[in-house]
Design a protein around this motif. Structure first.
Motif, PDB file in Angstrom:
ATOM      1  N   ASP A 127       0.823  -1.210   0.000  1.00  0.00           N
ATOM      2  CA  ASP A 127       0.000   0.000   0.000  1.00  0.00           C
ATOM      3  C   ASP A 127       0.859   1.263   0.000  1.00  0.00           C
ATOM      4  N   ASN A 128       1.997   1.217   0.680  1.00  0.00           N
ATOM      5  CA  ASN A 128       2.922   2.350   0.621  1.00  0.00           C
ATOM      6  C   ASN A 128       3.370   2.607  -0.813  1.00  0.00           C
ATOM      7  N   LEU A 129       3.691   1.541  -1.523  1.00  0.00           N
ATOM      8  CA  LEU A 129       4.133   1.698  -2.913  1.00  0.00           C
ATOM      9  C   LEU A 129       3.002   2.181  -3.806  1.00  0.00           C
ATOM     10  N   ARG A 130       1.793   1.693  -3.557  1.00  0.00           N
ATOM     11  CA  ARG A 130       0.642   2.179  -4.328  1.00  0.00           C
ATOM     12  C   ARG A 130       0.418   3.665  -4.071  1.00  0.00           C
ATOM     13  N   ALA A 131       0.641   4.091  -2.836  1.00  0.00           N
ATOM     14  CA  ALA A 131       0.494   5.512  -2.515  1.00  0.00           C
ATOM     15  C   ALA A 131       1.497   6.349  -3.299  1.00  0.00           C
ATOM     16  N   GLY A 132       2.709   5.839  -3.474  1.00  0.00           N
ATOM     17  CA  GLY A 132       3.705   6.550  -4.267  1.00  0.00           C
ATOM     18  C   GLY A 132       3.282   6.701  -5.712  1.00  0.00           C
ATOM     19  N   ALA A 133       2.584   5.708  -6.231  1.00  0.00           N
ATOM     20  CA  ALA A 133       2.151   5.742  -7.629  1.00  0.00           C
ATOM     21  C   ALA A 133       1.033   6.741  -7.871  1.00  0.00           C
ATOM     22  N   LEU A 134       0.414   7.263  -6.816  1.00  0.00           N
ATOM     23  CA  LEU A 134      -0.662   8.244  -6.995  1.00  0.00           C
ATOM     24  C   LEU A 134      -0.151   9.523  -7.651  1.00  0.00           C
ATOM     25  N   GLY A 135       1.157   9.774  -7.508  1.00  0.00           N
ATOM     26  CA  GLY A 135       1.727  10.954  -8.131  1.00  0.00           C
ATOM     27  C   GLY A 135       2.113  10.759  -9.579  1.00  0.00           C
ATOM     28  N   SER A 136       1.964   9.551 -10.088  1.00  0.00           N
ATOM     29  CA  SER A 136       2.335   9.248 -11.458  1.00  0.00           C
ATOM     30  C   SER A 136       1.183   9.536 -12.412  1.00  0.00           C
ATOM     31  N   THR A 137       1.524  10.065 -13.564  1.00  0.00           N
ATOM     32  CA  THR A 137       0.513  10.287 -14.609  1.00  0.00           C
ATOM     33  C   THR A 137       0.527   9.156 -15.635  1.00  0.00           C
ATOM     34  N   GLY A 138       1.283   8.111 -15.363  1.00  0.00           N
ATOM     35  CA  GLY A 138       1.437   7.019 -16.309  1.00  0.00           C
ATOM     36  C   GLY A 138       0.237   6.089 -16.333  1.00  0.00           C
ATOM     37  N   SER A 139       0.215   5.225 -17.324  1.00  0.00           N
ATOM     38  CA  SER A 139      -0.851   4.242 -17.478  1.00  0.00           C
ATOM     39  C   SER A 139      -0.694   3.129 -16.451  1.00  0.00           C
ATOM     40  N   ARG A 140      -1.703   2.255 -16.398  1.00  0.00           N
ATOM     41  CA  ARG A 140      -1.631   1.111 -15.491  1.00  0.00           C
ATOM     42  C   ARG A 140      -0.426   0.234 -15.823  1.00  0.00           C
TER      43      ARG A 140
END
Length: 276
Positions: free
Chosen positions: A110-123
């Motif tokens: 979940d920590n890593l998923r939280a970091g990905a919230l700042g990404s504008t990239g695709s899935r």
């Protein structure tokens, strides 16, 4: 090292920044440049202003009661001084704060998923970023469902760096990544910084461990009381008697040089104000 114009076009250019915390002036006319693909270190003791510099770049000063009072920051030729912290992340700059500030009650995944919230990239890009983090830090894959607060200090530092990498940064701002770590773990983190940089991510590294920082960086700045006191190529700073004495633990360098048959020639470092 590129000049300021080159840095403005391809990397980070911090130009004549001053910062205050209320009536306290924490930075005074600080300029730092990081060319694309470089590792640049900022050295100095406690209270020198190193963390404040990173906060000025990442636009997180407001969370600490501070504000930029003059100067500007540009990244890739674009003025970013007025952006909000989330837009800074979207522009490609991510900070790993001092103290391994992970979300302790959340799992590693979940920590890593939280970091990905700042990404504008695709899935698909986010999945690729996660694979990259797991390749760098296999322990994070092994402990994906464990609460982050139960990790060791070194593992939490890996998670903090991995979380920032999930946003696919172009420039990583690292604040004291070796702080409080055993020498072996600090060396592992240093090796990871080198690997991250080799993958194309620029790094602005704040460190009190001068020996480690100068080994990683190509160029370095020394801060004292909110100002740049000295800057130059990292290998030349590492050979400077002043830096060796104050930051690398070498005592009485002049006497050692005299005993060996003569004083060492001083490297061509640049002091703030342009004097050589």
């Amino acid at each position: 090292m590129t000049d300021a114009t080159d840095a403005e076009e391809t990397g980070l250019a911090v130009d004549d920044i001053s910062v205050g915390y209320g009536p306290v002036r924490a930075l005074r006319g600080v300029s730092v440049h990081v060319e694309q693909g470089a590792v640049v270190a900022v050295l100095g003791g406690n209270g020198a202003g190193k963390s404040t510099l990173l906060r000025a770049v990442s636009r997180t000063l407001g969370f600490h009661g501070g504000a930029v009072t003059s100067g500007e920051v540009r990244f890739g030729g674009r003025r970013i001084s007025g952006l909000t912290p989330d837009r800074i992340v979207a522009a490609g700059l991510c900070q790993v704060p001092e103290g391994r500030q992970v979300f302790a009650r959340m799992t590693v995944a979940d920590n890593l998923r939280a970091g990905a919230l700042g990404s504008t990239g695709s899935r698909a890009r986010k999945a690729a970023a996660l694979r990259r983090v797991h390749d760098l830090f296999p322990v994070l894959a092994d402990r994906a469902h464990q609460r982050a607060g139960l990790l060791s200090g070194g593992e939490q530092q890996m998670l903090a760096v991995g979380r920032a990498l999930m946003a696919e940064p172009k420039l990583l701002l690292l604040d004291e990544p070796s702080l409080g770590l055993a020498p072996l773990m600090a060396a592992r983190i240093a090796d990871t910084v080198t690997e991250i940089n080799a993958q194309g991510v620029s790094v602005l590294l704040v460190e009190q461990n001068a020996a480690l920082a100068l080994r990683l960086a190509s160029y370095a700045y020394v801060m004292e009381v909110g100002e740049i006191a000295l800057h130059g190529p990292a290998d030349e700073l590492a050979g400077s008697d002043e830096v060796r004495r104050r930051y690398l633990g070498v005592v009485d360098e002049t006497a050692a040089a005299d005993a060996s048959g003569g004083a060492r020639q001083a490297p061509a470092l640049t002091r703030w104000g342009g004097a050589k």
